[in-house]
Design a protein around this motif. Structure first.
Motif, PDB file in Angstrom:
ATOM      1  N   GLU A   5      21.392  68.053  37.411  1.00 46.66           N
ATOM      2  CA  GLU A   5      22.048  66.771  37.244  1.00 46.66           C
ATOM      3  C   GLU A   5      20.980  65.750  36.885  1.00 46.66           C
ATOM      4  N   THR A   6      21.405  64.670  36.275  1.00 44.20           N
ATOM      5  CA  THR A   6      20.442  63.679  35.840  1.00 44.20           C
ATOM      6  C   THR A   6      19.996  62.808  37.003  1.00 44.20           C
ATOM      7  N   HIS A  27      18.065  73.700  31.969  1.00 44.22           N
ATOM      8  CA  HIS A  27      19.517  73.641  32.078  1.00 44.22           C
ATOM      9  C   HIS A  27      20.111  72.458  31.312  1.00 44.22           C
ATOM     10  N   GLY A  28      19.328  71.931  30.375  1.00 44.93           N
ATOM     11  CA  GLY A  28      19.832  70.882  29.512  1.00 44.93           C
ATOM     12  C   GLY A  28      19.603  69.468  29.995  1.00 44.93           C
ATOM     13  N   VAL A  29      19.492  69.279  31.291  1.00 40.31           N
ATOM     14  CA  VAL A  29      19.263  67.964  31.901  1.00 40.31           C
ATOM     15  C   VAL A  29      18.285  68.125  33.062  1.00 40.31           C
ATOM     16  N   PRO A  30      17.690  67.034  33.537  1.00 41.48           N
ATOM     17  CA  PRO A  30      16.758  67.150  34.671  1.00 41.48           C
ATOM     18  C   PRO A  30      17.452  67.711  35.911  1.00 41.48           C
ATOM     19  N   PRO A  31      16.721  68.442  36.749  1.00 43.08           N
ATOM     20  CA  PRO A  31      17.307  68.959  37.995  1.00 43.08           C
ATOM     21  C   PRO A  31      17.529  67.845  39.003  1.00 43.08           C
ATOM     22  N   LYS A  71      10.940  72.786  32.996  1.00 37.23           N
ATOM     23  CA  LYS A  71      10.628  72.330  31.643  1.00 37.23           C
ATOM     24  C   LYS A  71      10.222  73.530  30.789  1.00 37.23           C
ATOM     25  N   LEU A  72      10.920  73.707  29.664  1.00 41.01           N
ATOM     26  CA  LEU A  72      10.730  74.908  28.859  1.00 41.01           C
ATOM     27  C   LEU A  72       9.474  74.868  27.990  1.00 41.01           C
ATOM     28  N   ARG A  73       9.106  73.692  27.504  1.00 40.31           N
ATOM     29  CA  ARG A  73       7.995  73.611  26.557  1.00 40.31           C
ATOM     30  C   ARG A  73       6.704  73.182  27.255  1.00 40.31           C
ATOM     31  N   PRO A  74       5.591  73.849  26.954  1.00 36.80           N
ATOM     32  CA  PRO A  74       4.310  73.461  27.554  1.00 36.80           C
ATOM     33  C   PRO A  74       3.964  71.993  27.314  1.00 36.80           C
TER      34      PRO A  74
END
Length: 236
Positions: A5-6, A27-31, A71-74
């Motif tokens: 959730e944001t 997951h598309g948005v911040p946890p 976060k997916l990207r370094p």
């Protein structure tokens, strides 16, 4: 961990604001850490003053964990050094960022050389997602973490004692929930650059006792004094 959730977070940095507008989240948005933050606030044994060395190290730890998991990207991981990052547990082979991301934090943290027949949890057969699901199921209120003591605050090294805990209110694999607290104590060394970005993470803790706590309710909780001593003077 957390639901997606944001919103910002008072114990972690780099979760919202202008600097995160292009961040790619798992997951598309911040946890959202509200549930585990509540557990942390209710049961932490240390409450560090804002701006103290201990509070800064605890924030670095929580931020690093959040960014590595979510976060997916370094290039979006602002607490992690952009080049050459490695992580190891109990002196085992260090993992690169790519290897860590591929298997997931729980599987990296629970790495073992035990024979297959003696493994309560086998990280070699789990994926990032299955590892997350296993512990999210076992710990519905999350797996809280606090810093108990800081031995050195870097750079080049940040060494500290930590406590990780949650309540087994859901099943762990085939083992039914016992509802009791499961916790571990350990020592971590972050090797950091001048900007306090983590270049190398080294964790030391007793893996077997932690996993055995899922099989039956712990007879008594370990104390902070029983945690491992500081290995900060060990060689690399």
């Amino acid at each position: 961990m957390a639901s997606a959730e944001t919103g910002g977070d008072k114990y972690r940095s780099f979760m919202d604001g202008e600097g995160e507008k292009n961040t790619v989240w798992r997951h598309g948005v911040p946890p959202n850490f509200d549930v585990v933050n509540k557990l942390f606030e209710e049961e932490r044994t240390k409450e560090w003053a804002e701006g103290s060395v201990e509070e800064k190290v605890q924030r670095l730890l929580k931020t690093w964990e959040m960014e590595m998991f979510h976060k997916l990207r370094p290039e979006d991981q602002k607490s992690v050094h952009s080049q050459g990052f490695t992580s190891s547990t109990n002196g085992m082979k260090p993992l690169t960022r790519k290897e860590w991301t591929a298997i997931g934090g729980y599987n990296a943290f629970l790495a073992t050389k035990l024979p297959l027949e003696h493994r309560i949890y086998d990280p070699d057969t789990e994926t990032f997602d299955s590892g997350m699901e296993t512990f999210l199921t076992a710990f519905p209120r999350g797996f809280a973490i606090e810093v108990l003591d800081v031995y050195c605050d870097g750079p080049p090294r940040v060494a500290f004692k930590f406590r990780h805990w949650g309540y087994m209110e859901g099943p762990f694999k085939a083992h039914p929930p016992h509802g009791q607290r499961v916790e571990l104590f350990g020592v971590c060394i972050f090797h950091v650059d001048e900007e306090m970005k983590v270049e190398k993470a080294e964790y030391f803790y007793e893996r077997g006792n932690f996993l055995a706590s899922f099989l039956s309710a712990p007879a008594s909780a370990p104390t902070a004094a029983s945690a491992s001593g500081c290995p900060v003077m060990r060689g690399n």
